[in-house]
Design an enzyme around this catalytic site. Sequence first.
Site, short mmCIF file in Angstrom:
data_model
loop_
_atom_site.label_atom_id
_atom_site.label_comp_id
_atom_site.label_asym_id
_atom_site.label_seq_id
_atom_site.Cartn_x
_atom_site.Cartn_y
_atom_site.Cartn_z
N HIS A 134 0.90 -1.15 0.00
CA HIS A 134 0.00 0.00 0.00
C HIS A 134 0.94 1.20 0.00
O HIS A 134 2.08 1.09 0.46
CB HIS A 134 -0.76 -0.13 1.33
CG HIS A 134 -1.72 0.94 1.63
ND1 HIS A 134 -1.34 2.18 2.06
CD2 HIS A 134 -3.06 0.94 1.61
CE1 HIS A 134 -2.43 2.90 2.28
NE2 HIS A 134 -3.48 2.16 2.01
N HIS B 259 2.67 1.96 3.26
CA HIS B 259 3.79 1.12 3.71
C HIS B 259 5.13 1.76 3.38
O HIS B 259 6.13 1.46 4.04
CB HIS B 259 3.74 -0.26 3.03
CG HIS B 259 2.61 -1.12 3.53
ND1 HIS B 259 1.79 -1.82 2.68
CD2 HIS B 259 2.17 -1.38 4.78
CE1 HIS B 259 0.90 -2.49 3.41
NE2 HIS B 259 1.11 -2.22 4.68
N CYS C 253 -11.24 -6.99 17.03
CA CYS C 253 -11.31 -6.56 15.63
C CYS C 253 -10.21 -7.29 14.88
O CYS C 253 -9.02 -7.10 15.18
CB CYS C 253 -11.14 -5.05 15.49
SG CYS C 253 -10.95 -4.60 13.74
N CYS D 3 -7.77 -4.93 12.98
CA CYS D 3 -6.70 -4.36 13.83
C CYS D 3 -5.91 -5.46 14.52
O CYS D 3 -4.89 -5.17 15.14
CB CYS D 3 -7.27 -3.47 14.93
SG CYS D 3 -8.25 -2.08 14.39
N CYS E 240 -15.84 -1.24 14.13
CA CYS E 240 -14.49 -0.66 14.09
C CYS E 240 -14.46 0.50 13.10
O CYS E 240 -14.77 0.32 11.92
CB CYS E 240 -13.46 -1.71 13.67
SG CYS E 240 -11.84 -0.96 13.37
N HIS F 94 -12.02 -0.19 10.13
CA HIS F 94 -12.28 -1.29 9.18
C HIS F 94 -13.75 -1.41 8.80
O HIS F 94 -14.10 -2.24 7.96
CB HIS F 94 -11.74 -2.62 9.74
CG HIS F 94 -10.24 -2.58 9.89
ND1 HIS F 94 -9.62 -2.25 11.06
CD2 HIS F 94 -9.26 -2.79 8.99
CE1 HIS F 94 -8.31 -2.26 10.89
NE2 HIS F 94 -8.07 -2.57 9.64
N LYS G 251 -9.17 8.64 3.66
CA LYS G 251 -8.46 7.40 3.88
C LYS G 251 -8.56 6.58 2.59
O LYS G 251 -9.61 6.56 1.95
CB LYS G 251 -9.19 6.67 5.02
CG LYS G 251 -8.38 5.56 5.58
CD LYS G 251 -9.06 4.91 6.76
CE LYS G 251 -8.24 3.69 7.00
NZ LYS G 251 -8.66 2.52 7.38
N LYS H 2 -10.56 0.42 -0.65
CA LYS H 2 -11.00 -0.24 -1.88
C LYS H 2 -12.44 0.14 -2.19
O LYS H 2 -12.80 0.31 -3.35
CB LYS H 2 -10.85 -1.75 -1.74
CG LYS H 2 -9.40 -2.16 -1.85
CD LYS H 2 -9.25 -3.66 -2.01
CE LYS H 2 -7.79 -4.03 -1.86
NZ LYS H 2 -7.53 -5.08 -0.90
N1 MSP Z 1 1.74 -5.86 11.14
C1 MSP Z 1 1.51 -4.66 11.83
C2 MSP Z 1 2.80 -4.02 12.30
C3 MSP Z 1 3.59 -4.88 13.24
S1 MSP Z 1 5.05 -4.07 13.77
C4 MSP Z 1 5.63 -5.03 15.00
C5 MSP Z 1 0.80 -3.67 10.91
N2 MSP Z 1 0.91 -3.88 9.60
S2 MSP Z 1 0.26 -2.93 8.48
O1 MSP Z 1 0.56 -3.57 7.24
O2 MSP Z 1 -1.10 -2.65 8.75
O3 MSP Z 1 1.03 -1.57 8.60
C6 MSP Z 1 2.44 -1.51 8.46
C7 MSP Z 1 2.92 -0.08 8.55
O4 MSP Z 1 2.38 0.67 7.46
C8 MSP Z 1 2.49 0.63 9.84
O5 MSP Z 1 3.50 1.44 10.33
C9 MSP Z 1 1.31 1.47 9.36
O6 MSP Z 1 1.13 2.63 10.12
C10 MSP Z 1 1.80 1.85 7.96
N3 MSP Z 1 0.68 2.26 7.12
C11 MSP Z 1 -0.30 1.49 6.54
N4 MSP Z 1 -1.16 2.31 5.89
C12 MSP Z 1 -0.78 3.60 6.04
C13 MSP Z 1 -1.15 4.82 5.45
N5 MSP Z 1 -2.21 4.97 4.69
N6 MSP Z 1 -0.33 5.89 5.65
C14 MSP Z 1 0.84 5.80 6.34
N7 MSP Z 1 1.20 4.66 6.89
C15 MSP Z 1 0.29 3.61 7.02
O7 MSP Z 1 0.22 -2.72 11.41
#
Ligand code: MSP
Length: 470
Positions: free
Chosen positions: A18, A21, A124, A127, A143, A146, A293, A296
């Site tokens: 995403h 990430h 959830c 989350c 939630c 989500h 936000k 999809k």
């Molecule tokens: N698996 C957990 C993290 C475990 S760390 C011990 C998780 N995964 S995640 O895939 O949902 O998110 C991974 C990272 O991407 C997190 O730091 C999250 O904040 C970041 N992001 C995911 N979507 C985001 C945005 N739209 N904007 C900025 N960062 C966000 O949480």
Amino acid sequence: MAKTYITTAIPYMNGTPHIGHAMDYCLADVYARYKKMVGNEVRMSAGTDEHGNKIEQKAKELGFPVKEYVDKNVAIFKDFISQLGVEYTDFVRTTDADHERRVQMIWEKLSPYIYKAKYAGWYCTGCERYVTEKEYDENGGVCPDHQKPYEKFEEENYYFKISEFKDKIRTAIESDELLILPEFRKKEMLALLEESPDVSVSRPKAQLDWGVPVPGDDSQVMYVWMDALANYITVLGYPENDISDWWPAAAEFVGKDILRFHSIIWPAMLMGLGLPLPKVLVSHGMVLSDGQKMSKSIGNVVNPVDVLEKHGSSAFRYFFLRHIDTFADSDFTWEKFENAYNNELANDLGNLVQRLSTMISKNNVKFEKHNIELDKEYVGLMENFEFSKAFDYVWDKIQNINRMIDEEKPWMLAKAGETEKLSECLNKLANELVFANKMLSPFLPETAAKIDEVFSETVTPPSQPLFPKQ
Ligand code: MSP
């Protein structure tokens, strides 16, 4: 040599990358490169979070064996990280045998603080989090992140005694022993800590099959967050190896949505293990799409690979590190991205490099490089993780060189045959650029390397524009 360990959050492998990430990776990479530039030895970890209901459900939905599904996504994430120009030294998958064994050893070490009890409450899966009655009521049972109703769980689980560590965690946060950035999130985390009950850290195997088995109890698997948070130390070899050369981490990069896990469960785990806390939790904001936000269902999801394939990693990093604020939520739109590319990267920087190097080489000016010492202001911003501000600072320098060229009009000096003044003027400008470029290098390493090549002992203009206009 000072040692600096930097960690990035490990994303869930329930899908492809995403755009959000990219934030953890890019910010951590900038810090790592900066720290290397100022003489530190740096390790940076990345990894993948592969257990839990969310992933198991997604794989089933798509008809894949879970391991096959996560393997495929891990390969895609690794490509993504390398397309971003991000360099890590250590990579951990939570399904690695080393990680699983170590996380079980960690569980055993924490066993004085773990007890079994019945859980009856809400969860959830999006989350991967237990939800309190208060939250359930506040959110009307759904939630907000989500848009799914919370699920009711009634099961026997193991609990981890957060209560045992609350006072110490509060003191660590209040005193900045565990520094939370940005500052205003500190209060939020302290409030959550007060409300935080002991946390359930396992699920019955009958409910969740895809996880690390609880040592000594085949009927239970570990809660995915306990498994995931441990990655930051299992990747260094804990508890099998001495990690004191690298731990505590100098900085852990996480999104604001997962700061709560890093401010409560994680410090409690570390305290239970007798390990020091990370020095700083840097929590970045969310990347939004047209102010909303990305989702999809709204259909506004931007695929980061599309951006990378269209414009390359430098343009991507430029936008995400300068125009996406390090700490606040910020908006991505193609329009903003393309304006920044054309007006700033192509005009301010690309043209400057072309113009200045061409004048130097055409007029046979001998380029003498000065020694570079980093600006105090820049260092201050970088040390305080104010990356988008530091990037603005560097960009001001670049724009200032453009202004100086317009004011000093070196082409007039050339026309008038004032070779000495011309050489002085172009040397000053080129040295300013080399200086700005040094500060640019943690942000745009590829571009900075190209600029360094142009302004080496003999100045050679680039054969193609650094950023062709789109
Ligand atoms: N698996 C957990 C993290 C475990 S760390 C011990 C998780 N995964 S995640 O895939 O949902 O998110 C991974 C990272 O991407 C997190 O730091 C999250 O904040 C970041 N992001 C995911 N979507 C985001 C945005 N739209 N904007 C900025 N960062 C966000 O949480």
